[in-house]
Design a protein around this motif. Structure first.
Motif, short mmCIF file in Angstrom:
data_model
loop_
_atom_site.label_atom_id
_atom_site.label_comp_id
_atom_site.label_asym_id
_atom_site.label_seq_id
_atom_site.Cartn_x
_atom_site.Cartn_y
_atom_site.Cartn_z
N VAL A 142 12.12 12.57 -3.99
CA VAL A 142 12.10 12.30 -2.55
C VAL A 142 13.03 13.27 -1.82
O VAL A 142 12.69 13.82 -0.77
CB VAL A 142 12.51 10.84 -2.27
CG1 VAL A 142 12.66 10.60 -0.77
CG2 VAL A 142 11.48 9.87 -2.85
N GLU A 143 14.20 13.51 -2.38
CA GLU A 143 15.18 14.43 -1.77
C GLU A 143 14.63 15.85 -1.68
O GLU A 143 14.83 16.54 -0.69
CB GLU A 143 16.47 14.41 -2.59
CG GLU A 143 17.54 15.36 -2.09
CD GLU A 143 18.73 15.44 -3.03
OE1 GLU A 143 19.44 16.48 -3.01
OE2 GLU A 143 18.95 14.49 -3.81
N ALA A 189 6.76 6.06 -13.43
CA ALA A 189 5.42 6.00 -12.86
C ALA A 189 5.31 4.91 -11.79
O ALA A 189 4.81 5.15 -10.69
CB ALA A 189 4.39 5.79 -13.96
N TYR A 190 5.78 3.71 -12.10
CA TYR A 190 5.60 2.63 -11.12
C TYR A 190 6.59 2.75 -9.96
O TYR A 190 6.28 2.38 -8.83
CB TYR A 190 5.67 1.25 -11.80
CG TYR A 190 7.03 0.68 -12.03
CD1 TYR A 190 7.75 0.07 -11.00
CD2 TYR A 190 7.61 0.68 -13.30
CE1 TYR A 190 9.00 -0.48 -11.22
CE2 TYR A 190 8.85 0.13 -13.53
CZ TYR A 190 9.54 -0.46 -12.48
OH TYR A 190 10.78 -1.01 -12.70
N LYS A 191 7.77 3.29 -10.22
CA LYS A 191 8.72 3.49 -9.12
C LYS A 191 8.28 4.62 -8.21
O LYS A 191 8.46 4.57 -6.99
CB LYS A 191 10.12 3.78 -9.69
CG LYS A 191 10.76 2.59 -10.38
CD LYS A 191 12.07 2.96 -11.05
CE LYS A 191 12.63 1.75 -11.80
NZ LYS A 191 13.86 2.06 -12.55
N ALA A 192 7.68 5.65 -8.81
CA ALA A 192 7.19 6.78 -8.01
C ALA A 192 6.00 6.38 -7.16
O ALA A 192 5.87 6.81 -6.01
CB ALA A 192 6.82 7.94 -8.94
N LYS A 193 5.12 5.56 -7.71
CA LYS A 193 3.92 5.14 -6.97
C LYS A 193 4.31 4.39 -5.70
O LYS A 193 3.67 4.56 -4.65
CB LYS A 193 3.05 4.25 -7.85
CG LYS A 193 1.73 3.86 -7.22
CD LYS A 193 0.88 3.04 -8.17
CE LYS A 193 -0.44 2.66 -7.50
NZ LYS A 193 -1.30 1.86 -8.42
N ALA A 194 5.36 3.60 -5.77
CA ALA A 194 5.82 2.86 -4.59
C ALA A 194 6.37 3.79 -3.51
O ALA A 194 6.44 3.41 -2.34
CB ALA A 194 6.88 1.84 -5.00
N ALA A 219 16.82 3.79 -19.28
CA ALA A 219 15.51 4.23 -18.77
C ALA A 219 15.35 3.85 -17.30
O ALA A 219 14.81 4.63 -16.50
CB ALA A 219 14.39 3.60 -19.60
N HIS A 220 15.80 2.66 -16.93
CA HIS A 220 15.72 2.24 -15.52
C HIS A 220 16.57 3.14 -14.63
O HIS A 220 16.13 3.57 -13.56
CB HIS A 220 16.16 0.78 -15.38
CG HIS A 220 15.05 -0.20 -15.56
ND1 HIS A 220 13.96 -0.26 -14.70
CD2 HIS A 220 14.86 -1.17 -16.48
CE1 HIS A 220 13.15 -1.22 -15.10
NE2 HIS A 220 13.66 -1.79 -16.18
N HIS A 221 17.80 3.43 -15.05
CA HIS A 221 18.69 4.27 -14.26
C HIS A 221 18.15 5.69 -14.12
O HIS A 221 18.15 6.27 -13.03
CB HIS A 221 20.09 4.31 -14.88
CG HIS A 221 20.93 3.11 -14.57
ND1 HIS A 221 20.76 1.90 -15.20
CD2 HIS A 221 21.93 2.93 -13.67
CE1 HIS A 221 21.63 1.03 -14.72
NE2 HIS A 221 22.36 1.62 -13.80
N LEU A 222 17.69 6.26 -15.23
CA LEU A 222 17.20 7.64 -15.19
C LEU A 222 15.92 7.75 -14.35
O LEU A 222 15.78 8.69 -13.57
CB LEU A 222 16.94 8.15 -16.60
CG LEU A 222 16.40 9.58 -16.72
CD1 LEU A 222 17.31 10.57 -16.00
CD2 LEU A 222 16.22 9.97 -18.18
N SER A 223 15.00 6.80 -14.51
CA SER A 223 13.75 6.85 -13.74
C SER A 223 14.04 6.75 -12.24
O SER A 223 13.40 7.43 -11.43
CB SER A 223 12.81 5.73 -14.18
OG SER A 223 13.40 4.46 -14.00
N LYS A 224 15.01 5.93 -11.86
CA LYS A 224 15.38 5.82 -10.44
C LYS A 224 15.96 7.13 -9.92
O LYS A 224 15.63 7.58 -8.82
CB LYS A 224 16.38 4.69 -10.23
CG LYS A 224 16.75 4.46 -8.76
CD LYS A 224 17.73 3.32 -8.63
CE LYS A 224 18.03 3.04 -7.16
NZ LYS A 224 18.58 4.20 -6.44
N LYS A 261 0.83 -1.19 0.00
CA LYS A 261 0.00 0.00 0.00
C LYS A 261 0.87 1.25 0.00
O LYS A 261 1.88 1.32 0.69
CB LYS A 261 -0.92 0.01 1.22
CG LYS A 261 -1.95 -1.11 1.22
CD LYS A 261 -2.88 -1.02 2.41
CE LYS A 261 -3.92 -2.13 2.38
NZ LYS A 261 -4.84 -2.05 3.55
N SER A 262 0.48 2.24 -0.79
CA SER A 262 1.23 3.49 -0.87
C SER A 262 0.31 4.65 -0.54
O SER A 262 -0.89 4.61 -0.81
CB SER A 262 1.83 3.68 -2.28
OG SER A 262 0.81 3.69 -3.26
#
Length: 247
Positions: A130-131, A174-179, A118-123, A22-23
């Protein structure tokens, strides 16, 4: 709920299962009405020098922070070399039959390299949000953009891969941010690159990374200016939606 499954690969057994997390993601309208909302606006420049320019924009138009993100570990120079090889090979084939896709191995290498980027940049984008304590990440919506039909060879392929990479970065973000409890928003790209972020004038002149406004005389970094306009476009859109609901 997904049933746990076991599969074997090269003598090693893997257990795959699903779990629910849950987020605490807020709605756009709730965050817009919150105290001092800030958004991380990202201008993606996915060319030979892959990088993103991020701006932390407040509701009153204040630009709190700016950061350039470059991933030297994910340099895509080899990708453009591969695209050149593909264009050269395809040009010698003449008319390609429908359903036939030449250079499959080269295309797999291109997609693997761009997927990694894309994975590195999205992270990096989510970590930066968050920072900076930004609850919304804003991108330009380029989902329906397609390569220029007047361009051919490796130039057209670079455009095609660039738009694909742009969409993939948004999807992974999108999915990394949602978490992490962060929303991702898309806004229209209209005039974000040509509008002066200080006075709002469209009477500007762009040369490379420089954007000069003829109305107020301000000289901007064109990518920073675009990022600020992207952030402000989100606030303007949410203000219109809020007024429509309260009218």
């Amino acid at each position: 709920m997904m049933v746990p499954t076991v599969y074997e690969k090269e003598g090693i057994f893997y257990l795959v299962t699903a779990f629910e997390k849950k987020s605490n993601v807020m709605k756009f309208a709730d965050y817009y009405r919150s105290k001092n909302p800030k958004v991380l606006a990202a201008d993606l420049n996915l060319g030979r020098k892959n990088r993103a320019v991020c701006a932390l924009v407040g509701k009153d138009g204040t630009v709190h922070k700016v950061r350039h993100i470059g991933l030297t570990a994910c340099n895509t120079t080899n990708v453009h070399h591969l695209l050149g090889l593909i264009a050269r090979n395809v040009s010698g084939l003449g008319i390609v039959p429908k359903g036939h896709r030449p250079c499959k191995k080269l295309w797999r290498k291109v997609h693997a390299a761009n997927d990694n980027y894309a994975h590195h940049l999205s992270k990096r984008l989510v970590d930066l949000a968050v920072e900076w304590d930004a609850r919304v990440i804003v991108f330009e919506n380029l989902k329906h953009f397609r390569p220029d039909r007047n361009r051919h060879g490796s130039t057209r392929m670079r455009q095609r891969v660039g738009y694909w990479l742009h969409r993939r970065v948004m999807k992974y973000t999108a999915y990394k941010a949602k978490a992490r409890g962060i929303l991702v928003a898309l806004i229209s790209p209209k005039d974000t690159s040509t509008r002066c972020s200080l006075c709002g004038s469209l009477d500007t002149l762009r040369a490379g990374n420089i954007l000069a406004c003829r109305n107020c005389g301000t000289v901007h970094n064109s990518h920073v200016n675009a990022a600020i306009n992207i952030g402000m476009a989100w606030f303007i859109r949410e203000e219109k939606r809020f007024r429509q609901k309260t009218a």
